[in-house]
Design an enzyme around this catalytic site. Sequence first.
Site, short mmCIF file in Angstrom:
data_model
loop_
_atom_site.label_atom_id
_atom_site.label_comp_id
_atom_site.label_asym_id
_atom_site.label_seq_id
_atom_site.Cartn_x
_atom_site.Cartn_y
_atom_site.Cartn_z
N ARG A 75 19.79 -92.73 111.05
CA ARG A 75 19.91 -91.29 111.60
C ARG A 75 19.64 -91.50 113.01
O ARG A 75 19.03 -92.55 113.51
CB ARG A 75 18.85 -90.40 110.94
CG ARG A 75 19.00 -90.09 109.59
CD ARG A 75 17.69 -89.32 109.00
NE ARG A 75 17.82 -89.01 107.68
CZ ARG A 75 17.26 -89.78 106.77
NH1 ARG A 75 16.34 -90.71 107.13
NH2 ARG A 75 17.15 -89.38 105.48
N LYS A 95 12.58 -89.06 107.77
CA LYS A 95 12.21 -87.96 107.29
C LYS A 95 10.94 -87.82 106.31
O LYS A 95 10.73 -88.62 105.59
CB LYS A 95 13.42 -87.21 106.45
CG LYS A 95 14.73 -86.95 107.28
CD LYS A 95 15.74 -85.95 106.38
CE LYS A 95 16.76 -85.49 107.32
NZ LYS A 95 17.77 -84.71 106.50
N HIS A 148 26.33 -89.38 113.15
CA HIS A 148 25.88 -89.39 111.71
C HIS A 148 26.95 -90.19 110.93
O HIS A 148 26.92 -90.52 109.85
CB HIS A 148 25.48 -88.10 111.33
CG HIS A 148 24.63 -88.00 110.18
ND1 HIS A 148 23.23 -88.71 110.59
CD2 HIS A 148 24.80 -87.76 108.73
CE1 HIS A 148 22.51 -88.58 109.29
NE2 HIS A 148 23.46 -87.95 108.13
N ARG A 161 26.53 -93.47 110.05
CA ARG A 161 25.59 -93.77 108.67
C ARG A 161 26.14 -93.59 107.39
O ARG A 161 26.17 -94.58 106.60
CB ARG A 161 24.47 -92.70 108.76
CG ARG A 161 23.50 -92.51 107.60
CD ARG A 161 22.27 -91.61 108.07
NE ARG A 161 21.51 -91.01 106.79
CZ ARG A 161 20.54 -91.72 106.23
NH1 ARG A 161 20.18 -92.86 106.92
NH2 ARG A 161 19.92 -91.32 105.26
N HIS A 192 16.75 -91.93 100.99
CA HIS A 192 17.38 -90.66 100.30
C HIS A 192 18.82 -90.26 101.06
O HIS A 192 18.90 -89.56 101.83
CB HIS A 192 16.31 -89.57 100.39
CG HIS A 192 17.03 -88.65 99.56
ND1 HIS A 192 17.02 -88.43 98.45
CD2 HIS A 192 17.11 -87.09 99.90
CE1 HIS A 192 17.37 -87.47 97.83
NE2 HIS A 192 17.72 -86.34 98.91
N TYR A 244 15.57 -92.48 91.10
CA TYR A 244 15.13 -93.31 92.38
C TYR A 244 14.42 -94.53 91.85
O TYR A 244 13.39 -94.36 91.02
CB TYR A 244 14.41 -92.51 93.16
CG TYR A 244 14.05 -93.24 94.61
CD1 TYR A 244 14.63 -93.15 95.44
CD2 TYR A 244 12.92 -93.73 94.48
CE1 TYR A 244 14.59 -93.87 96.65
CE2 TYR A 244 12.25 -94.47 95.53
CZ TYR A 244 13.47 -94.74 96.75
OH TYR A 244 12.78 -95.28 97.85
#
Length: 301
Positions: A148, A172, A241, A244, A267, A276
């Site tokens: 990011r 994040k 972005h 990414r 994520h 996950y």
Amino acid sequence: MTIDDLLLRFHSDMVSVERLSENSAATYEECAKLFLNWLQNEEIKLASVTPQILLSYLVWRRTEQKCDELTIAKDISGIRSLGSYLVRQKLWQENHAMLLDRPKASRSLPKVLSIEQVDALLGSIDMTNPLGVRDRALFELIYSCGLRISEAATLQVSNLHLKERLLIVRGKGDKERMVPFGDAAKQRLVQYLDEVRPSLVGNKIVGEVFVNYRGEPMSRKGIWKNFKSLEVKAGLHAKVHTLRHSFATHLLAGGMDLRSVQELLGHSDLATTTIYTHVGDKQLREGHKEYFPGHNDGGQK
């Protein structure tokens, strides 16, 4: 059984057994036809289809055929219907298409650049300028790691491990993850760290890897402005972005499993499942090296 024979029987089943309208049956038949023809072109047997192959098909539809989210959602519905029919006919043991999440109509799919477009974008950077050397290292790393913009801006020198080609990212939720990067990114980083950064920083102590012309940490806005100028030079329409999203899409198209991609991204918003599973660092490095097609040749194009 030919593709035409299978489609004929599938259509009849949708109308007579599933009680779908003629319009819905025709729509799903067309979706199934596109998918079956793709399998044939890729020399993949129908009985060998896996969830990963389904994902690869959708990535191909999105990147190569430029399909929007509504078309992808329709494709998934059609393949789900085909899968149900194949299970009833004992041609599939289970309907893998039920694992696919249809994109929400209110949310557009992320824009993705092809490998050639990424090359064009990075190749437009003026490497005769010290700040160009920095930008090449910056955007090469963002693409190679799927970072990011905020993660690139706050990346610490202490979290950059050049020898191992690994970096520690704080994403994040203040969550850390370890991400490998390719040979080309290492090459550009070494050049920037050895030849450019020391002269920019001078006697100041700066923890961030990427600094501006005053030797201060680059801001998100500064990174964004520099990218916009590259976008114009390369004749592309993208955002930081987008690199990414391209990273994730190229890994999936290359055959990497979705759970590992989720781990690499911390994520991923390209996820089609909420499952996950933690993947070891060694496996991530090996997977990145094997499946990521971008710049694995040390930048020697």
